[in-house]
Design a protein around this motif. Sequence first.
Motif, PDB file in Angstrom:
ATOM      1  N   ASP A   1     -22.347 -32.307  28.873  1.00 54.52           N
ATOM      2  CA  ASP A   1     -20.931 -32.356  29.222  1.00 54.52           C
ATOM      3  C   ASP A   1     -20.295 -30.969  29.143  1.00 54.52           C
ATOM      4  O   ASP A   1     -20.588 -30.189  28.226  1.00 54.52           O
ATOM      5  CB  ASP A   1     -20.181 -33.297  28.278  1.00 54.52           C
ATOM      6  CG  ASP A   1     -20.578 -34.761  28.480  1.00 54.52           C
ATOM      7  OD1 ASP A   1     -21.239 -35.059  29.493  1.00 54.52           O
ATOM      8  OD2 ASP A   1     -20.231 -35.580  27.612  1.00 54.52           O
TER       9      ASP A   1
ATOM     10  N   THR B   1     -16.392 -29.180  29.281  1.00 52.05           N
ATOM     11  CA  THR B   1     -14.937 -29.279  29.349  1.00 52.05           C
ATOM     12  C   THR B   1     -14.357 -27.887  29.482  1.00 52.05           C
ATOM     13  O   THR B   1     -14.589 -27.029  28.617  1.00 52.05           O
ATOM     14  CB  THR B   1     -14.351 -29.949  28.095  1.00 52.05           C
ATOM     15  OG1 THR B   1     -14.827 -31.289  28.005  1.00 52.05           O
ATOM     16  CG2 THR B   1     -12.829 -29.962  28.139  1.00 52.05           C
TER      17      THR B   1
ATOM     18  N   SER C   1     -10.854 -34.795  35.895  1.00 56.55           N
ATOM     19  CA  SER C   1     -11.832 -35.453  35.020  1.00 56.55           C
ATOM     20  C   SER C   1     -12.779 -36.292  35.855  1.00 56.55           C
ATOM     21  O   SER C   1     -12.348 -37.059  36.720  1.00 56.55           O
ATOM     22  CB  SER C   1     -11.120 -36.333  33.989  1.00 56.55           C
ATOM     23  OG  SER C   1     -12.053 -36.929  33.116  1.00 56.55           O
ATOM     24  N   ARG C   2     -14.063 -36.113  35.607  1.00 58.40           N
ATOM     25  CA  ARG C   2     -15.102 -36.953  36.200  1.00 58.40           C
ATOM     26  C   ARG C   2     -16.242 -37.003  35.185  1.00 58.40           C
ATOM     27  O   ARG C   2     -16.266 -36.219  34.233  1.00 58.40           O
ATOM     28  CB  ARG C   2     -15.554 -36.394  37.549  1.00 58.40           C
ATOM     29  CG  ARG C   2     -16.250 -35.047  37.520  1.00 58.40           C
ATOM     30  CD  ARG C   2     -16.694 -34.666  38.933  1.00 58.40           C
ATOM     31  NE  ARG C   2     -17.581 -33.526  38.949  1.00 58.40           N
ATOM     32  CZ  ARG C   2     -17.208 -32.296  39.195  1.00 58.40           C
ATOM     33  NH1 ARG C   2     -15.926 -32.020  39.404  1.00 58.40           N
ATOM     34  NH2 ARG C   2     -18.106 -31.308  39.221  1.00 58.40           N
ATOM     35  N   PRO C   3     -17.194 -37.896  35.338  1.00 57.09           N
ATOM     36  CA  PRO C   3     -18.260 -38.015  34.340  1.00 57.09           C
ATOM     37  C   PRO C   3     -18.966 -36.683  34.086  1.00 57.09           C
ATOM     38  O   PRO C   3     -19.490 -36.049  35.005  1.00 57.09           O
ATOM     39  CB  PRO C   3     -19.205 -39.043  34.963  1.00 57.09           C
ATOM     40  CG  PRO C   3     -18.323 -39.882  35.820  1.00 57.09           C
ATOM     41  CD  PRO C   3     -17.305 -38.933  36.384  1.00 57.09           C
ATOM     42  N   GLY C   4     -18.944 -36.237  32.838  1.00 58.30           N
ATOM     43  CA  GLY C   4     -19.639 -35.022  32.437  1.00 58.30           C
ATOM     44  C   GLY C   4     -18.903 -33.730  32.702  1.00 58.30           C
ATOM     45  O   GLY C   4     -19.344 -32.664  32.258  1.00 58.30           O
ATOM     46  N   ARG C   5     -17.775 -33.790  33.432  1.00 57.08           N
ATOM     47  CA  ARG C   5     -17.032 -32.580  33.775  1.00 57.08           C
ATOM     48  C   ARG C   5     -15.529 -32.863  33.667  1.00 57.08           C
ATOM     49  O   ARG C   5     -15.035 -33.842  34.239  1.00 57.08           O
ATOM     50  CB  ARG C   5     -17.363 -32.110  35.198  1.00 57.08           C
ATOM     51  CG  ARG C   5     -18.837 -31.749  35.423  1.00 57.08           C
ATOM     52  CD  ARG C   5     -19.212 -30.484  34.692  1.00 57.08           C
ATOM     53  NE  ARG C   5     -20.567 -30.044  34.984  1.00 57.08           N
ATOM     54  CZ  ARG C   5     -21.645 -30.363  34.271  1.00 57.08           C
ATOM     55  NH1 ARG C   5     -21.530 -31.168  33.212  1.00 57.08           N
ATOM     56  NH2 ARG C   5     -22.836 -29.889  34.601  1.00 57.08           N
ATOM     57  N   ARG C   6     -14.819 -31.981  32.957  1.00 62.19           N
ATOM     58  CA  ARG C   6     -13.389 -32.189  32.737  1.00 62.19           C
ATOM     59  C   ARG C   6     -12.676 -30.849  32.695  1.00 62.19           C
ATOM     60  O   ARG C   6     -13.250 -29.840  32.248  1.00 62.19           O
ATOM     61  CB  ARG C   6     -13.184 -32.935  31.420  1.00 62.19           C
ATOM     62  CG  ARG C   6     -11.736 -33.224  31.063  1.00 62.19           C
ATOM     63  CD  ARG C   6     -11.627 -34.118  29.852  1.00 62.19           C
ATOM     64  NE  ARG C   6     -12.292 -33.557  28.682  1.00 62.19           N
ATOM     65  CZ  ARG C   6     -11.888 -33.740  27.414  1.00 62.19           C
ATOM     66  NH1 ARG C   6     -10.830 -34.504  27.163  1.00 62.19           N
ATOM     67  NH2 ARG C   6     -12.542 -33.207  26.414  1.00 62.19           N
TER      68      ARG C   6
END
Length: 303
Positions: A35, A37, A54-59
Amino acid sequence: MNDWPAITVVIPTRNRTGLLQETIDSILGQDYPGDITCVAVFDQSPPDESFATSRPGRRVMVTPNTRQPGIAGARNTGVLLDDGELVAFCDDTDLWLPHRLRSQVTALGGGHFATCGIELFNDEVAFARSVPTPTVTLQDLLRKQLPSMHPSTYLMRRDALTGGFGLVSEELPGGYGEDYELLLRAARFGPIVNVPETGVRVRLHTASHFSVVESSETISTALRWMLERYPEFTGAPGGYAQLAGKIAFAEAALGRSAQALRWIGRAVRRRPWEPRAYLALAVTAGMPAPAIVGRLHRMGRGI
């Protein structure tokens, strides 16, 4: 590695929204399996919430600088806002190559701090810069500054940054050299892991928030502060001469010839061939300091 640690990437920014998006895209596009952020910290400018995603694994998070104004306070704001196991820094005009995090995390192992090689670039030129060794010690950093260990390459364990060698110094006058000072403190804590291959593209700027003369006062004050707080420089003639030469150049740019000559003497007594001392001497003789700085900049160098 089967378990890739979550990483917080802190990006201090101020009035560079166009370039900031390129920077964020290069970070979110990493081939890193864990992940990521991004924390965009808006320093002395209103936060732009349009960057938050925000999306799965990336924010991407957006926040104002809640600490001392300047890059040190902005970086510390970002560090304390998220809880990733690892923390990375990136300037808001720089770009990461896709493999940067994967290769650094792999090399870091159980270490506390890692860097990698860089490419300095603009529309006309590109210069590769790196430290060729897999580790860098305090003695290495005292002997001479290593500008290829750029803050946009820093990767650190959160617990070491918050409870070991400490956060970015907000005491350094004008925040000048805060990245080098953090390296010195981290190297006191233990050797720094280095990946020699290029992982970050560092944009060469054609303009600065400060002119050479305006920033010279800050440079002189900050480097004298550093020499006082790191007595280890007395046993590292090359590193002392480098800092003394920079102080001499700053004093010469300010037109304080007597102070410049004093620091020139200190530099050449430690290292007779210290080039910054002779550049400072040229400025005291009448050569414009901005002309020297500009020429070095076009070569991918600095004072």
